[in-house]
Design a protein around this motif. Structure first.
Motif, PDB file in Angstrom:
ATOM      1  N   LYS A  69     -15.952  28.480  45.869  1.00  0.00           N
ATOM      2  CA  LYS A  69     -16.785  29.601  46.317  1.00  0.00           C
ATOM      3  C   LYS A  69     -16.779  29.711  47.846  1.00  0.00           C
ATOM      4  O   LYS A  69     -16.854  30.807  48.392  1.00  0.00           O
ATOM      5  CB  LYS A  69     -18.229  29.421  45.821  1.00  0.00           C
ATOM      6  CG  LYS A  69     -18.361  29.554  44.312  1.00  0.00           C
ATOM      7  CD  LYS A  69     -19.803  29.455  43.841  1.00  0.00           C
ATOM      8  CE  LYS A  69     -20.368  28.067  43.858  1.00  0.00           C
ATOM      9  NZ  LYS A  69     -19.924  27.195  42.764  1.00  0.00           N
ATOM     10  N   THR A  70     -16.707  28.550  48.521  1.00  0.00           N
ATOM     11  CA  THR A  70     -16.842  28.574  49.978  1.00  0.00           C
ATOM     12  C   THR A  70     -15.787  29.452  50.643  1.00  0.00           C
ATOM     13  O   THR A  70     -16.098  30.259  51.524  1.00  0.00           O
ATOM     14  CB  THR A  70     -16.735  27.149  50.556  1.00  0.00           C
ATOM     15  OG1 THR A  70     -17.483  26.286  49.726  1.00  0.00           O
ATOM     16  CG2 THR A  70     -17.256  27.103  51.966  1.00  0.00           C
ATOM     17  N   ASP A 106     -25.760  30.199  49.838  1.00  0.00           N
ATOM     18  CA  ASP A 106     -25.017  29.314  48.960  1.00  0.00           C
ATOM     19  C   ASP A 106     -25.992  28.456  48.176  1.00  0.00           C
ATOM     20  O   ASP A 106     -26.984  27.979  48.711  1.00  0.00           O
ATOM     21  CB  ASP A 106     -24.104  28.418  49.811  1.00  0.00           C
ATOM     22  CG  ASP A 106     -23.107  27.648  48.938  1.00  0.00           C
ATOM     23  OD1 ASP A 106     -22.883  28.066  47.776  1.00  0.00           O
ATOM     24  OD2 ASP A 106     -22.553  26.655  49.423  1.00  0.00           O
ATOM     25  N   GLU A 107     -25.690  28.239  46.915  1.00  0.00           N
ATOM     26  CA  GLU A 107     -26.437  27.288  46.077  1.00  0.00           C
ATOM     27  C   GLU A 107     -27.932  27.560  46.066  1.00  0.00           C
ATOM     28  O   GLU A 107     -28.727  26.653  46.098  1.00  0.00           O
ATOM     29  CB  GLU A 107     -26.221  25.857  46.594  1.00  0.00           C
ATOM     30  CG  GLU A 107     -24.812  25.534  47.037  1.00  0.00           C
ATOM     31  CD  GLU A 107     -23.868  25.224  45.875  1.00  0.00           C
ATOM     32  OE1 GLU A 107     -24.283  25.378  44.707  1.00  0.00           O
ATOM     33  OE2 GLU A 107     -22.720  24.873  46.132  1.00  0.00           O
ATOM     34  N   GLY A 120     -23.204  20.982  46.683  1.00  0.00           N
ATOM     35  CA  GLY A 120     -22.222  21.480  47.615  1.00  0.00           C
ATOM     36  C   GLY A 120     -21.309  20.540  48.380  1.00  0.00           C
ATOM     37  O   GLY A 120     -20.234  20.929  48.765  1.00  0.00           O
TER      38      GLY A 120
HETATM   39 MG    MG Z   1     -20.160  25.054  47.178  1.00  0.00          MG
END
Ligand code: MG
Ligand code: ADP
Length: 680
Positions: free
Chosen positions: A288-289, A383-384, A538
């Motif tokens: 995803k990053t 994120d997350e 992550g």
């Molecule tokens: Mg990640």
């Protein structure tokens, strides 16, 4: 009398009762009527000869003996009496209700309900009625009254309230729909839920309320989405495609098919007038990053600023360093901001942000503080952050100049929860892992296998790989938590002394120490990282190939999956060992499931099934809406139906114009989903 009149206008409800009802958040007649029972008790008479041990029974019997009362310390009492019910002579036992003695005269008929002890032929009484069963209903609703008043009184007020407003309830569901789904109309349904004559009544009524509630909810979520798309003008970002392509070509790998698809979805939306409000679901390790980096870079080439927000300091730092490494060669200026950025450094970042010298800001929640002002913010990515609720998402979307917003989730979310908790958003899915990844080999073992596990771990270390050892989070006690991790750290340091370097990481360390340790681990200075669950989300160290999780039984499947996802990030075979000795079948099943699948979507569904929605979203904050009747696990079919219906309605002319939808329209408007001017 009108539905919205104060409850005290109902016959039999005086000032004092009104105050008690207020304590239950009941102010109007309508509030009272819409307080649904959370269960129903069954008082149909039981045939004792067929009833198994420990079942709940109701019998009508004649008092055959003088009641006897025994007192013990602390004002506790036990009252016993013999009752003849048909051919059965049973002992009825009442705890702490000795005052009932006077109502148990020899020869009197009474009705009792309670738990049946088959061996002793006795009932431990939970419900008593002087007299025969006749007068009493077979099924009685039980309301959540928090000790404010008796169930009986509440039912009496309910009766009175229902009778005072007959015929006034608005039917929200069109007749055609009631017929199609065989749902009772509102008057009937209210009668059936508050005063059911049999179990079928309750079920029938419940089905209606569940559907109605879910339909309204879906209308609201999808209505918000529709209105947003029609009325909110997003930024049209005219990005530079050549630059984006050059950036993608500079990556050390080719994007997966899923990454390419999602990048296209995101870019198309950045360029369009529609304002992005999107959820990116992807399994752990799906990459995803880099997708986020591409989207941010796209916005930057269009002359906007980007922001990337992570839930922890460690993760934010890690993102900052990878994105800086990727994007600085392309002329992007990256800055970092967190709670620990203070004083001059902070002032400096804020200044550069405001005058546009910074293109990309990466950090923690500190990013959305009111004093953080962007020059030209175009895209925000979190994120997350699956624990963000609808409200927090709204706050974020209102930041600065209404930027596009993308949420990336930590782990896959079960479908029913995704359409509920994130129903107002569009969804993209990364459903493919980068090529060459090997499935993580997962084993479930008990503590007595520890030495052989350490040997296995040493095997990996000898080959230059690294390992995580995760210690359980001890509920409610950071202190024990840390102590635990320290102990494991000391044992391992001793075990591997002179051979491998062991590091320790936990939530109580100073952020700079955490960062230091994390950096040492990612640079390979530390071989074994003992940690609490702070590494849960992550963190990316592809050289780590071994993970040992202590007390794995304490974690939910999604959390275990997220933890396990710290390994298996490179091309090497990785291993995960779960140490657990669960006592329950559910616990055993969880461990077994972990060894059987690496698929986060499968695990998410299983987690929901085994532990429920609350657990899924974490202990503190669920971000989930609360329903009066609906239960997302059991009513998932109704949710699906409601979702489809809502979609169909919102797209139809009939829904917006025809009189049979007027009540639904009005409720939708009341919910605020439509803004103010949309319909009248
Ligand atoms: Mg990640
Ligand atoms: P997550 O989706 O869990 O956030 P990350 O973005 O951290 O996953 O990526 C996991 C690992 O996969 C990283 O080491 C990253 O460099 C690598 N990766 C990402 N995309 C690809 C790809 N297309 N091919 C190979 N490796 C990739």
């Amino acid at each position: 009398m009108l539905l919205h009149d104060n409850v005290t206008t109902v016959k039999g409800i005086g000032q004092k009762t009104g105050e008690q009802l207020e304590a239950l958040n009941i102010y109007t007649i309508s509030d009272l009527i819409m307080t649904y029972p959370y269960r129903h008790d069954d008082f149909t008479l039981t045939d004792l000869s067929e009833t198994p041990h420990n079942e709940r029974v109701t019998i009508e019997g004649r008092v055959e003996s003088e009641p006897s009362v025994f007192f013990s310390g602390n004002k506790r009492s036990r009252l016993e009496v013999r009752l003849l019910a048909g051919r059965h002579l049973v002992k009825a036992v009442f705890f702490n209700q000795h005052y009932l003695k006077s109502r148990l005269e020899l020869g009197a008929t009474v009705t009792v309900t309670g738990k049946w002890d088959r061996g002793r032929q006795s009932i431990s009484v939970s419900n008593f009625n002087a007299g025969a069963k006749d007068g009493q209903a077979d099924f009685e609703p039980v309301y959540s009254l928090k000790g404010v008043m008796h169930q009986k009184s509440f039912r009496r007020y309910m009766r009175s309230a229902l009778d005072s407003v007959t015929g006034q309830h608005e039917e929200s569901l069109p007749v055609a729909l009631l017929e199609e789904y065989k749902l009772p109309p509102i008057d009937q349904a209210l009668e059936m839920v508050h005063f059911p004559k049999n179990p079928a009544h309750m079920k029938h009524a419940r089905r209606r309320f569940v559907y109605e509630e879910l339909l309204l909810f879906q209308l609201k979520m999808q209505g918000m989405k529709k209105i947003r798309k029609e009325t909110e003008r997003g930024l049209i970002m005219d990005y530079n495609l050549d630059k984006i392509k050059a950036f993608i070509a500079s990556l050390p790998y080719e994007l997966t098919g899923a990454q390419k698809r999602v990048v296209n979805e995101l870019c198309a939306e950045l360029k369009s007038e529609v304002r992005m409000n999107r959820l990116l679901q992807g399994d752990v390790g799906s990459g995803k990053t880099v997708v986020a980096a591409i989207a941010l870079y796209a916005a930057i080439t269009a002359g906007y600023q980007g922001a990337l927000m992570a839930p922890t300091e460690i993760l934010a730092e890690q993102h900052a360093s990878s994105l800086a490494e990727w994007l600085e060669p392309f002329g992007v200026t990256v800055a970092f901001l967190s709670g620990s950025t203070k004083g001059k450094a902070r002032v400096n970042v804020l200044e550069k942000l405001a005058n546009g010298d910074v293109d990309l800001l990466i950090g923690t929640h500190a990013l959305i503080q009111p004093d953080v002002i962007f020059n030209k913010l175009g895209l925000v990515i979190t994120d997350e952050q699956h624990r963000f609720g609808v409200e927090q998402r709204r706050v974020l979307r209102e930041k600065g100049m209404n930027p596009d917003v993308l949420f990336m989730t930590a782990t896959p979310i079960p479908r029913t929860l995704a359409i509920t908790a994130f129903g107002e958003m569009d969804v993209s899915v990364l459903d493919e892992l980068p090529a060459g990844r090997k499935e993580i080999e997962t084993h479930w073992l008990k503590e007595d296998a520890l030495l052989s596990i350490l040997d296995k771990m040493e095997n990996e270390l000898r080959n230059g790989r690294q390992a995580y050892v995760i210690c359980p989070l001890i509920e409610e006690s950071d202190k024990l938590d840390v102590q635990n991790a320290v102990e494991v750290y000391e044992q391992l340091s001793f075990h591997y002394k002179d051979k491998y370097t062991v590091g320790l990481m936990h939530g109580r360390l100073h952020p700079t120490d955490k960062d230091h340790i994390m950096r040492q681990f990612s640079e390979g200075v530390i071989d074994v990282l003992v940690s609490t669950t702070v590494v849960e989300v992550g963190v990316n160290v592809p050289n780590a190939t071994f993970m040992l999780i202590y007390d794995a039984g304490r974690f939910g499947l999604s959390q275990l999956h997220q933890l396990r996802g710290r390994v298996g990030r490179g091309a090497e075979q990785s291993y995960c060992v779960l140490l657990a000795d669960p006592k329950t079948d559910e616990g055993k099943e969880r461990m077994k499931t972990m060894t059987e699948t690496n698929d986060g979507f499968v695990l998410a569904e299983k987690d929901l099934e085994l532990r429920g929605a609350g657990d899924f979203f974490g202990r503190k904050q669920s971000g989930m809406p609360e329903f009066k009747m609906a239960d997302l696990i059991h009513d998932y079919r109704a949710l699906d139906t409601a979702r489809k219906d809502a979609e169909r309605f919102l797209a139809s002319k009939e829904f917006w114009e025809a009189p049979e939808y007027a009540v639904l329209r009005a409720r939708l408007k009341e919910s605020g989903a439509l803004g103010n001017e949309r319909i009248d």
